[in-house]
Write a protein that holds these residues in place. Structure first.
Motif, short mmCIF file in Angstrom:
data_model
loop_
_atom_site.label_atom_id
_atom_site.label_comp_id
_atom_site.label_asym_id
_atom_site.label_seq_id
_atom_site.Cartn_x
_atom_site.Cartn_y
_atom_site.Cartn_z
N ARG A 134 16.69 3.72 -3.51
CA ARG A 134 15.96 3.20 -2.35
C ARG A 134 14.60 3.86 -2.23
NH1 ARG A 134 17.76 4.55 3.87
NH2 ARG A 134 15.89 3.75 4.90
N VAL A 135 14.55 5.18 -2.34
CA VAL A 135 13.28 5.90 -2.23
C VAL A 135 12.37 5.56 -3.42
CG1 VAL A 135 12.20 8.19 -2.22
CG2 VAL A 135 14.23 7.75 -0.81
N ARG A 136 12.95 5.51 -4.61
CA ARG A 136 12.14 5.17 -5.79
C ARG A 136 11.54 3.77 -5.68
NH1 ARG A 136 14.86 5.02 -10.96
NH2 ARG A 136 16.82 5.47 -9.90
N GLU A 137 12.34 2.84 -5.17
CA GLU A 137 11.82 1.48 -5.03
C GLU A 137 10.63 1.45 -4.08
OE1 GLU A 137 13.44 -3.08 -4.45
OE2 GLU A 137 14.82 -1.39 -4.26
N THR A 138 10.74 2.19 -2.97
CA THR A 138 9.61 2.26 -2.03
C THR A 138 8.40 2.92 -2.69
OG1 THR A 138 11.10 2.40 -0.13
CG2 THR A 138 8.85 3.17 0.20
N LEU A 139 8.63 4.04 -3.36
CA LEU A 139 7.53 4.76 -4.02
C LEU A 139 6.81 3.86 -5.02
CD1 LEU A 139 5.85 7.11 -5.11
CD2 LEU A 139 7.86 7.79 -6.47
N TRP A 180 4.63 1.38 -3.55
CA TRP A 180 3.37 2.01 -3.15
C TRP A 180 2.41 2.11 -4.35
CZ3 TRP A 180 5.44 6.92 -0.16
CH2 TRP A 180 5.98 6.53 1.07
N LEU A 181 2.99 2.39 -5.53
CA LEU A 181 2.18 2.61 -6.73
C LEU A 181 1.85 1.32 -7.48
CD1 LEU A 181 3.94 5.78 -8.20
CD2 LEU A 181 1.84 5.70 -6.85
N SER A 182 2.31 0.19 -6.96
CA SER A 182 2.09 -1.08 -7.63
C SER A 182 0.60 -1.29 -7.90
CB SER A 182 2.63 -2.22 -6.76
OG SER A 182 2.37 -3.47 -7.36
N GLY A 183 0.29 -1.67 -9.12
CA GLY A 183 -1.11 -1.88 -9.50
C GLY A 183 -1.81 -0.64 -9.99
N GLU A 184 -1.16 0.53 -9.87
CA GLU A 184 -1.80 1.79 -10.28
C GLU A 184 -1.20 2.37 -11.56
OE1 GLU A 184 -4.24 3.28 -8.54
OE2 GLU A 184 -4.14 2.41 -6.52
N LEU A 185 -0.07 1.82 -12.01
CA LEU A 185 0.68 2.46 -13.09
C LEU A 185 0.24 2.07 -14.49
CD1 LEU A 185 4.17 2.31 -11.43
CD2 LEU A 185 3.13 4.39 -12.32
N SER A 186 -0.12 0.84 -14.70
CA SER A 186 -0.44 0.37 -16.03
C SER A 186 -1.61 1.17 -16.62
CB SER A 186 -0.78 -1.12 -16.01
OG SER A 186 -1.07 -1.58 -17.31
N GLY A 187 -1.35 1.84 -17.73
CA GLY A 187 -2.39 2.64 -18.37
C GLY A 187 -2.61 4.01 -17.77
N ALA A 188 -1.81 4.41 -16.78
CA ALA A 188 -2.02 5.68 -16.08
C ALA A 188 -1.46 6.86 -16.87
CB ALA A 188 -1.37 5.64 -14.70
N ARG A 189 -2.09 8.02 -16.69
CA ARG A 189 -1.57 9.29 -17.18
C ARG A 189 -0.79 9.94 -16.04
NH1 ARG A 189 -3.39 12.17 -21.10
NH2 ARG A 189 -3.87 14.01 -19.82
N VAL A 190 0.47 10.27 -16.32
CA VAL A 190 1.40 10.72 -15.29
C VAL A 190 1.86 12.14 -15.57
CG1 VAL A 190 3.69 10.31 -14.27
CG2 VAL A 190 2.20 8.37 -14.83
N LEU A 191 1.90 12.97 -14.53
CA LEU A 191 2.44 14.32 -14.61
C LEU A 191 3.60 14.45 -13.64
CD1 LEU A 191 2.24 17.32 -15.56
CD2 LEU A 191 0.72 17.70 -13.61
N ASP A 192 4.78 14.80 -14.16
CA ASP A 192 5.96 15.04 -13.33
C ASP A 192 6.21 16.55 -13.32
OD1 ASP A 192 8.38 15.11 -12.03
OD2 ASP A 192 9.31 13.53 -13.23
N CYS A 193 5.92 17.18 -12.20
CA CYS A 193 5.93 18.65 -12.13
C CYS A 193 7.33 19.25 -12.17
CB CYS A 193 5.20 19.11 -10.87
SG CYS A 193 3.46 18.65 -10.80
N ASP A 222 -9.63 10.08 -7.61
CA ASP A 222 -8.80 8.97 -7.15
C ASP A 222 -7.35 9.07 -7.60
OD1 ASP A 222 -10.93 7.68 -5.77
OD2 ASP A 222 -11.62 6.83 -7.66
N ALA A 223 -6.94 10.22 -8.11
CA ALA A 223 -5.53 10.41 -8.48
C ALA A 223 -4.63 10.25 -7.27
CB ALA A 223 -5.33 11.80 -9.08
N LEU A 224 -3.41 9.80 -7.54
CA LEU A 224 -2.39 9.67 -6.50
C LEU A 224 -1.37 10.79 -6.68
CD1 LEU A 224 -1.90 5.82 -6.67
CD2 LEU A 224 -2.86 7.08 -4.74
N ILE A 225 -0.99 11.42 -5.57
CA ILE A 225 -0.03 12.52 -5.61
C ILE A 225 1.14 12.20 -4.70
CG2 ILE A 225 0.31 15.00 -5.35
CD1 ILE A 225 -3.23 13.81 -5.10
N TYR A 226 2.34 12.18 -5.28
CA TYR A 226 3.57 11.93 -4.53
C TYR A 226 4.26 13.26 -4.27
CZ TYR A 226 8.43 10.54 -3.68
OH TYR A 226 9.68 10.38 -3.15
N VAL A 227 4.64 13.51 -3.00
CA VAL A 227 5.30 14.76 -2.62
C VAL A 227 6.60 14.42 -1.90
CG1 VAL A 227 5.09 16.96 -1.42
CG2 VAL A 227 3.03 15.86 -2.36
N GLU A 228 7.71 14.92 -2.43
CA GLU A 228 9.02 14.71 -1.80
C GLU A 228 9.60 16.06 -1.40
OE1 GLU A 228 13.41 13.06 -3.15
OE2 GLU A 228 11.63 11.95 -3.82
#
Length: 207
Positions: free
Chosen positions: A37-42, A45-58, A162-168
């Motif tokens: 449920r939380v991932r689907e919401t997240l 939110w990120l729709s349109g930002e993911l394609s081609g993005a560089r992602v860091l999972d801390c 313009d990076a996006l940062i997700y905090v849980e």
């Protein structure tokens, strides 16, 4: 990540090229895959930002966030994880998916963040040393890791403009050391979890 429920041993990818794939995860203390449920919401939110993005999972844990991003055509993901058995499982899951544009880096996340992106060699990273477009901060709760990760990210040039940062975090944690150039876009609470999305908007240095 998010505390593992008894009997859970898989994580499901929700959408993208690996939609509905189920992958094994380690049953480790402190490992709590972010709920569907939380991932689907997240990821809405990120729709349109993911394609081609560089992602860091801390705080990789189960890898649910990084693999969901890769499934939705992120260009590259780097994943930090402390527990050795979780590192091996993450590497095996990436092999299962035949994903060759991700690196799992074993070690303490705060130590790795303090090195900055130029302080690490990443085999699969076509732009090693550069910053990231999307950052996930989803650590074990009640250890001060979210707060210290935010400070380290801001101090060591991990963020592209313009990076996006997700905090849980745990829902009772109200005060976070959010830098002035991180602007909150979204916030929701689901049970004992509070999750927020910020955008890094540095001030222009141009005169």
């Amino acid at each position: 990540m998010a505390r593992n429920r008894p009997g859970s041993g898989q994580v499901r990818i929700i959408a993208g090229q690996w939609r509905s794939r189920r992958l094994p995860i380690q049953d480790l203390e402190g490992l709590r895959p972010t709920t569907d449920r939380v991932r689907e919401t997240l990821f809405n939110w990120l729709s349109g930002e993911l394609s081609g993005a560089r992602v860091l999972d801390c705080f990789g844990g189960s890898g649910a966030l990084a693999m969901e991003a890769l499934s939705r055509y992120a260009a590259y993901a780097r994943v930090f994880e402390l527990q050795k058995s979780a590192v091996v499982q993450l590497q095996n899951n990436l092999k299962t998916l035949k994903c060759e544009h991700a690196d799992v880096v074993a070690g303490d996340s705060l130590h790795l963040l303090a090195q900055g992106p130029k302080g690490q060699a990443a085999r699969q990273d076509p732009a090693s040393g550069e910053g990231f477009d999307i950052i996930f901060i989803d650590p074990p709760f009640r250890k001060g890791l979210a707060e210290n990760s935010i400070k380290a990210l801001a101090a060591h040039n991990w963020l592209k403009p313009d990076a996006l940062i997700y905090v849980e975090t745990e829902s009772e944690l109200q005060a976070l050391p959010i830098p002035a150039d991180w602007h909150q876009l979204k916030e929701k609470t689901a049970g004992q979890v509070c999750y927020r999305l910020y955008r890094f908007e540095p001030e222009s240095t141009e005169e």
